[in-house]
Design an enzyme around this catalytic site. Structure first.
Site, PDB file in Angstrom:
ATOM      1  N   CYS A 342      -0.222  54.046  30.335  1.00 49.01           N
ATOM      2  CA  CYS A 342       0.944  54.913  30.185  1.00 49.01           C
ATOM      3  C   CYS A 342       1.284  55.534  31.531  1.00 49.01           C
ATOM      4  O   CYS A 342       1.168  56.740  31.744  1.00 49.01           O
ATOM      5  CB  CYS A 342       0.679  55.966  29.131  1.00 49.01           C
ATOM      6  SG  CYS A 342       0.793  55.232  27.517  1.00 49.01           S
ATOM      7  N   GLU A 343       1.613  54.700  32.441  1.00 47.57           N
ATOM      8  CA  GLU A 343       2.030  55.021  33.806  1.00 47.57           C
ATOM      9  C   GLU A 343       2.994  53.892  34.140  1.00 47.57           C
ATOM     10  O   GLU A 343       2.962  52.856  33.497  1.00 47.57           O
ATOM     11  CB  GLU A 343       0.859  54.897  34.794  1.00 47.57           C
ATOM     12  CG  GLU A 343      -0.211  55.921  34.675  1.00 47.57           C
ATOM     13  CD  GLU A 343       0.212  57.291  35.150  1.00 47.57           C
ATOM     14  OE1 GLU A 343       0.998  57.375  36.106  1.00 47.57           O
ATOM     15  OE2 GLU A 343      -0.237  58.268  34.551  1.00 47.57           O
TER      16      GLU A 343
END
Ligand SMILES: Cc1ncc(COP(=O)(O)O)c(C=O)c1O
Length: 418
Positions: A342-343
């Site tokens: 989640c980047e």
């Protein structure tokens, strides 16, 4: 499989090998080729007339440490943890160097207690932490020679503005303090930076150390017996990178040292390569899980790893070459390979992939033997991948297990009554 250049120096798995390793061990998977690794270590040991200390931060798996030690390298440990790994791999303490910035009293005491061969002292506080200790090993002072290594700022260490080592202005005082305390100082160390494709900074760093050694002989009567010029030689992350050959690099650095010493001192020499020993010996295999087109038209190929097993693209904008193992072989298209995290972990932006790349295809990332498994994290609670060693016999053996869910969860404690 994407074709690989004929003059390839990096280890590359064949199509069948990739498929069978992925089927047997799962992905993401780090693979290290034993023969390739042995060859690189051996070349350094032959080319450098002195101590070659493998920088274990590059890859701290026991199997790698044992292999490079067997090829004649000593081991540079940048922390107590790395030192513990080297000892567990069977490297004698005397063949280990304890390094690191801001070493605590406990770390220094541990190094002394196990009998490390050398300690590289980084600051005045460390000098004082050695006072009154029995059996202090040979000491080197780490100096910051104030050269710009022209590499990524996050892997530049030898410039004047750095947290590492003594500034050249402070260095004479550090020598004097060691002599005053009767500490077993034997010489100097520097590491100007990493992934150096141009040896100039390394050469200037080595010259600065050698000239300083001559000056200390004249000014303080201290004759250095050892000079360590650090690591830093670059590798071929992409086929556009043109690192120097190990032999040429060693020859150039040695010539610079000899010239700067001008026959006034004849110390032994050390070097501390990490990346240039192990990076090209390793690859990472991922499985494609999703192929999607963004609103802009950019095609994202999502693989089952990313930032947590290779932080280098995000940290250093590092680029890599990929080899695809796909059912589709008709032409290529430009895609961005993204990680699972989640980047915005665009692992490899704007690379070529087979036109029909699809879920279930495999992709091999070259030159991931250094600073991948050793920098892996559990971000997003992903277990860290396994490492497989391809033995010279062709057998594939696990040398670092894939982390289990149990291992991942075992550190946390829920206090009663919470
Ligand atoms: C003190 C020191 N020595 C050696 C190395 C190894 O550098 P490389 O892996 O680029 O050869 C490093 C890397 O950060 C380092 O900080």
């Amino acid at each position: 499989m994407t074709p690989v250049a004929a003059q390839e120096t990096r280890f590359v798995l064949g199509d069948e090998q990739v498929r069978s390793l992925a089927a047997q061990f799962g992905t993401p998977l780090y693979v290290i080729d034993e023969k390739h690794l042995r060859d690189r270590a051996r070349r350094f040991v032959r080319a450098w007339d002195g101590d070659v200390s493998f920088a274990s931060k590059a890859n701290c798996t026991l199997a790698v440490l044992k292999t490079v030690y067997a090829e004649g390298c000593s081991v540079d440990a940048a922390s107590e943890g790395e030192l513990r790994f080297a000892l567990k791999a069977g490297v004698p303490a005397a063949a280990c160097r304890l390094h690191g910035s801001n070493k605590s009293q406990a770390e220094l005491d541990f190094g002394i207690e196990v009998g490390v061969g050398k300690i590289v002292v980084d600051c005045f506080e460390e000098i004082e932490r050695l006072v009154g200790r029995n059996r202090v090993p040979d000491l080197l002072l780490r100096l910051a020679p104030g050269v710009d290594p022209k590499t990524h700022s996050k892997i530049s260490t030898g410039q004047a503005d750095t947290k590492f080592g003594f500034s050249m202005a402070d260095a004479p005082r550090a020598v004097a303090r060691c002599l005053e305390l009767g500490l077993p100082l034997i010489g100097y160390h520097c590491h100007v930076g990493s992934q150096l494709l141009d040896p100039e900074a390394q050469i200037t760093g080595a010259e600065t150390l050698a000239k300083f050694a001559v000056a200390m002989k004249r000014e303080q009567g201290f004759e250095a017996k050892f000079i360590n010029v650090g690591g830093g030689l670059g590798v071929r992350y992409t086929s556009d990178d043109r690192p120097m050959e190990i032999e040429d690099y060693c020859r150039a650095v040695r010539a610079a040292l000899d010239e700067a010493l001008n026959g006034e001192l004849s110390p032994a020499f050390g070097m501390e390569p990490g990346r240039s020993i192990v990076a090209e010996s390793g690859v990472t295999v991922y499985t494609v899980g999703v192929v999607k087109t963004a609103g802009t038209g950019r095609v994202y190929v999502g693989v089952d790893g990313g930032l947590s097993d290779n932080p280098r693209p995000v940290m250093y904008s590092a680029k890599y070459d990929l080899v695809w193992h796909s059912g589709s072989s008709s032409g290529t298209k430009t895609v961005t390979v993204s990680g699972k995290h989640c980047e915005t972990d665009a692992l490899f932006a704007d690379v070529q992939a087979p036109t029909g790349v699809a879920a279930g295809d495999l992709v091999q990332v070259l030159c991931t033997g250094a600073y991948n498994s050793s920098m892996a994290s559990n971000y997003n609670c992903y277990p860290r991948p396994a490492t497989v060693f391809l033995r010279e016999s062709g057998e594939a053996v696990v040398v670092q297990k894939r982390e289990s869910w149990e291992q991942l969860l075992q550190r946390d404690v829920l206090p009663e009554g919470l």
